[in-house]
Design a protein around this motif. Sequence first.
Motif, PDB file in Angstrom:
ATOM      1  N   HIS A   1     -43.942 -23.488 -33.751  1.00  0.00           N
ATOM      2  CA  HIS A   1     -42.806 -22.608 -33.345  1.00  0.00           C
ATOM      3  C   HIS A   1     -42.798 -21.428 -33.365  1.00  0.00           C
ATOM      4  CE1 HIS A   1     -38.379 -21.668 -34.458  1.00  0.00           C
ATOM      5  NE2 HIS A   1     -38.552 -22.706 -35.441  1.00  0.00           N
ATOM      6  N   GLU A   2     -41.819 -21.322 -32.390  1.00  0.00           N
ATOM      7  CA  GLU A   2     -41.670 -19.631 -31.698  1.00  0.00           C
ATOM      8  C   GLU A   2     -41.339 -18.893 -32.820  1.00  0.00           C
ATOM      9  OE1 GLU A   2     -39.598 -19.135 -27.567  1.00  0.00           O
ATOM     10  OE2 GLU A   2     -38.486 -20.852 -28.247  1.00  0.00           O
ATOM     11  N   GLU A   3     -41.566 -17.384 -32.269  1.00  0.00           N
ATOM     12  CA  GLU A   3     -41.142 -16.597 -33.210  1.00  0.00           C
ATOM     13  C   GLU A   3     -39.892 -16.199 -33.117  1.00  0.00           C
ATOM     14  OE1 GLU A   3     -42.663 -12.223 -31.492  1.00  0.00           O
ATOM     15  OE2 GLU A   3     -41.645 -13.267 -30.396  1.00  0.00           O
ATOM     16  N   GLU A   4     -39.660 -15.851 -33.800  1.00  0.00           N
ATOM     17  CA  GLU A   4     -37.697 -15.540 -34.283  1.00  0.00           C
ATOM     18  C   GLU A   4     -37.662 -14.648 -34.455  1.00  0.00           C
ATOM     19  OE1 GLU A   4     -35.056 -17.669 -35.002  1.00  0.00           O
ATOM     20  OE2 GLU A   4     -36.619 -19.762 -34.789  1.00  0.00           O
ATOM     21  N   ILE A   5     -36.136 -13.575 -34.061  1.00  0.00           N
ATOM     22  CA  ILE A   5     -35.674 -12.102 -33.296  1.00  0.00           C
ATOM     23  C   ILE A   5     -34.840 -12.077 -34.502  1.00  0.00           C
ATOM     24  CG2 ILE A   5     -35.361 -10.840 -31.614  1.00  0.00           C
ATOM     25  CD1 ILE A   5     -38.167 -11.868 -31.543  1.00  0.00           C
ATOM     26  N   GLN A   6     -34.710 -11.230 -35.045  1.00  0.00           N
ATOM     27  CA  GLN A   6     -33.544 -11.091 -36.372  1.00  0.00           C
ATOM     28  C   GLN A   6     -32.217 -10.193 -35.235  1.00  0.00           C
ATOM     29  OE1 GLN A   6     -34.102  -9.416 -39.788  1.00  0.00           O
ATOM     30  NE2 GLN A   6     -33.586  -8.126 -39.142  1.00  0.00           N
ATOM     31  N   TYR A   7     -31.441 -10.767 -35.286  1.00  0.00           N
ATOM     32  CA  TYR A   7     -30.557 -10.482 -34.145  1.00  0.00           C
ATOM     33  C   TYR A   7     -29.519  -9.279 -35.261  1.00  0.00           C
ATOM     34  CZ  TYR A   7     -30.962 -11.350 -29.619  1.00  0.00           C
ATOM     35  OH  TYR A   7     -31.646 -11.445 -28.716  1.00  0.00           O
ATOM     36  N   LEU A   8     -28.693  -7.973 -35.544  1.00  0.00           N
ATOM     37  CA  LEU A   8     -28.295  -7.357 -36.633  1.00  0.00           C
ATOM     38  C   LEU A   8     -27.274  -6.841 -35.556  1.00  0.00           C
ATOM     39  CD1 LEU A   8     -27.478  -6.713 -39.855  1.00  0.00           C
ATOM     40  CD2 LEU A   8     -28.936  -4.449 -39.265  1.00  0.00           C
ATOM     41  N   ILE A   9     -25.966  -7.368 -36.236  1.00  0.00           N
ATOM     42  CA  ILE A   9     -24.643  -7.112 -35.751  1.00  0.00           C
ATOM     43  C   ILE A   9     -24.636  -6.139 -37.170  1.00  0.00           C
ATOM     44  CG2 ILE A   9     -22.515  -7.190 -34.474  1.00  0.00           C
ATOM     45  CD1 ILE A   9     -24.294 -10.103 -33.631  1.00  0.00           C
ATOM     46  N   GLY A  10     -23.236  -4.741 -36.014  1.00  0.00           N
ATOM     47  CA  GLY A  10     -22.951  -4.398 -36.851  1.00  0.00           C
ATOM     48  C   GLY A  10     -23.157  -2.299 -37.117  1.00  0.00           C
ATOM     49  N   PRO A  11     -22.590  -2.012 -38.138  1.00  0.00           N
ATOM     50  CA  PRO A  11     -21.738  -1.982 -38.824  1.00  0.00           C
ATOM     51  C   PRO A  11     -20.259  -2.338 -38.171  1.00  0.00           C
ATOM     52  CG  PRO A  11     -22.084   0.445 -38.679  1.00  0.00           C
ATOM     53  CD  PRO A  11     -23.141  -0.568 -38.176  1.00  0.00           C
ATOM     54  N   ILE A  12     -20.072  -3.167 -39.183  1.00  0.00           N
ATOM     55  CA  ILE A  12     -18.719  -3.588 -38.123  1.00  0.00           C
ATOM     56  C   ILE A  12     -17.238  -2.778 -39.189  1.00  0.00           C
ATOM     57  CG2 ILE A  12     -16.640  -5.573 -37.622  1.00  0.00           C
ATOM     58  CD1 ILE A  12     -19.153  -7.379 -38.192  1.00  0.00           C
ATOM     59  N   ASN A  13     -16.618  -2.330 -38.429  1.00  0.00           N
ATOM     60  CA  ASN A  13     -15.466  -1.368 -38.992  1.00  0.00           C
ATOM     61  C   ASN A  13     -14.244  -2.330 -38.600  1.00  0.00           C
ATOM     62  OD1 ASN A  13     -16.932   0.679 -39.572  1.00  0.00           O
ATOM     63  ND2 ASN A  13     -17.100   1.348 -37.236  1.00  0.00           N
TER      64      ASN A  13
ATOM     65  N   ILE B   1     -17.436  -8.195 -45.320  1.00  0.00           N
ATOM     66  CA  ILE B   1     -18.216  -9.054 -44.261  1.00  0.00           C
ATOM     67  C   ILE B   1     -18.107  -7.024 -43.501  1.00  0.00           C
ATOM     68  CG2 ILE B   1     -19.294  -9.762 -42.232  1.00  0.00           C
ATOM     69  CD1 ILE B   1     -18.168 -12.004 -43.653  1.00  0.00           C
ATOM     70  N   LYS B   2     -20.051  -6.388 -43.389  1.00  0.00           N
ATOM     71  CA  LYS B   2     -20.188  -5.198 -42.731  1.00  0.00           C
ATOM     72  C   LYS B   2     -20.958  -5.584 -41.367  1.00  0.00           C
ATOM     73  CE  LYS B   2     -17.408  -2.291 -45.020  1.00  0.00           C
ATOM     74  NZ  LYS B   2     -15.962  -1.904 -44.060  1.00  0.00           N
ATOM     75  N   TYR B   3     -21.646  -6.181 -41.711  1.00  0.00           N
ATOM     76  CA  TYR B   3     -23.184  -6.760 -41.324  1.00  0.00           C
ATOM     77  C   TYR B   3     -23.130  -8.323 -40.566  1.00  0.00           C
ATOM     78  CZ  TYR B   3     -24.447  -2.288 -41.611  1.00  0.00           C
ATOM     79  OH  TYR B   3     -24.754  -0.609 -41.827  1.00  0.00           O
ATOM     80  N   ILE B   4     -23.279  -9.358 -39.621  1.00  0.00           N
ATOM     81  CA  ILE B   4     -23.771 -10.312 -39.277  1.00  0.00           C
ATOM     82  C   ILE B   4     -25.304 -10.682 -38.495  1.00  0.00           C
ATOM     83  CG2 ILE B   4     -23.054 -11.666 -37.841  1.00  0.00           C
ATOM     84  CD1 ILE B   4     -20.358 -11.604 -37.792  1.00  0.00           C
ATOM     85  N   LEU B   5     -26.155 -11.198 -39.497  1.00  0.00           N
ATOM     86  CA  LEU B   5     -27.388 -11.078 -39.152  1.00  0.00           C
ATOM     87  C   LEU B   5     -28.000 -12.701 -38.645  1.00  0.00           C
ATOM     88  CD1 LEU B   5     -30.412  -9.311 -39.477  1.00  0.00           C
ATOM     89  CD2 LEU B   5     -30.242 -10.899 -42.176  1.00  0.00           C
ATOM     90  N   SER B   6     -28.592 -12.696 -37.382  1.00  0.00           N
ATOM     91  CA  SER B   6     -28.945 -14.364 -37.090  1.00  0.00           C
ATOM     92  C   SER B   6     -30.738 -13.874 -36.678  1.00  0.00           C
ATOM     93  CB  SER B   6     -28.510 -14.748 -36.345  1.00  0.00           C
ATOM     94  OG  SER B   6     -28.319 -16.056 -36.022  1.00  0.00           O
ATOM     95  N   THR B   7     -31.360 -15.224 -36.583  1.00  0.00           N
ATOM     96  CA  THR B   7     -32.353 -14.777 -35.849  1.00  0.00           C
ATOM     97  C   THR B   7     -32.345 -16.012 -34.623  1.00  0.00           C
ATOM     98  OG1 THR B   7     -33.007 -17.419 -37.034  1.00  0.00           O
ATOM     99  CG2 THR B   7     -33.294 -15.067 -37.794  1.00  0.00           C
ATOM    100  N   VAL B   8     -33.316 -15.733 -33.146  1.00  0.00           N
ATOM    101  CA  VAL B   8     -33.034 -16.504 -32.157  1.00  0.00           C
ATOM    102  C   VAL B   8     -34.833 -16.574 -31.968  1.00  0.00           C
ATOM    103  CG1 VAL B   8     -31.735 -16.443 -30.353  1.00  0.00           C
ATOM    104  CG2 VAL B   8     -30.616 -15.367 -31.375  1.00  0.00           C
ATOM    105  N   SER B   9     -34.902 -17.342 -31.570  1.00  0.00           N
ATOM    106  CA  SER B   9     -36.536 -17.822 -30.352  1.00  0.00           C
ATOM    107  C   SER B   9     -36.054 -17.228 -29.213  1.00  0.00           C
ATOM    108  CB  SER B   9     -36.652 -19.166 -30.419  1.00  0.00           C
ATOM    109  OG  SER B   9     -36.482 -19.961 -31.913  1.00  0.00           O
TER     110      SER B   9
END
Length: 162
Positions: free
Chosen positions: A149-161, A105-113
Amino acid sequence: MNGIIFSKPCIENSKDIFNLIKRCDTLDLNSEYLYLLQCSHFKKTCGIAILENEVIGFVSGYFIPDKNDTLFIWQVAVDEKFRGQNIAIKIIIDIYNRNNINNKIKYILSTVSPSNNSSKRVFEKLADNFNTKIENKTLFSLNDFLDSHEEEIQYLIGPINN
């Protein structure tokens, strides 16, 4: 919080997970069948927190198709009595640790209202924990949904070292 167990969910947990999601006002409640699938087909990328045989937290996730280095976190739920204790972060780290064989795993991705401030804080703290950056962009706008529904904002965390 001594005594909390972090682990993969099993089919027997699906009813408790469904009820936990139902109690969380900000989350979309999916069918019981979906939670059964998450506890069976996707149990390696989902996690629970259990205290005294009660599911007090749940995180659902899966690997993005064609991007096996990116873990998508779908739903994050913590029982109201246990919020503010970083349980969601601990569940995500447990999922990460059990799935990150050979630095997979190099990235964690999610969406948040936009109104879900607690989830925003979870992902900001998670980026800090991994000592990496977080990037935001709109993934789904209001026009992508049929209802209110509210919009969804993507959160991209990374790169994870590691």
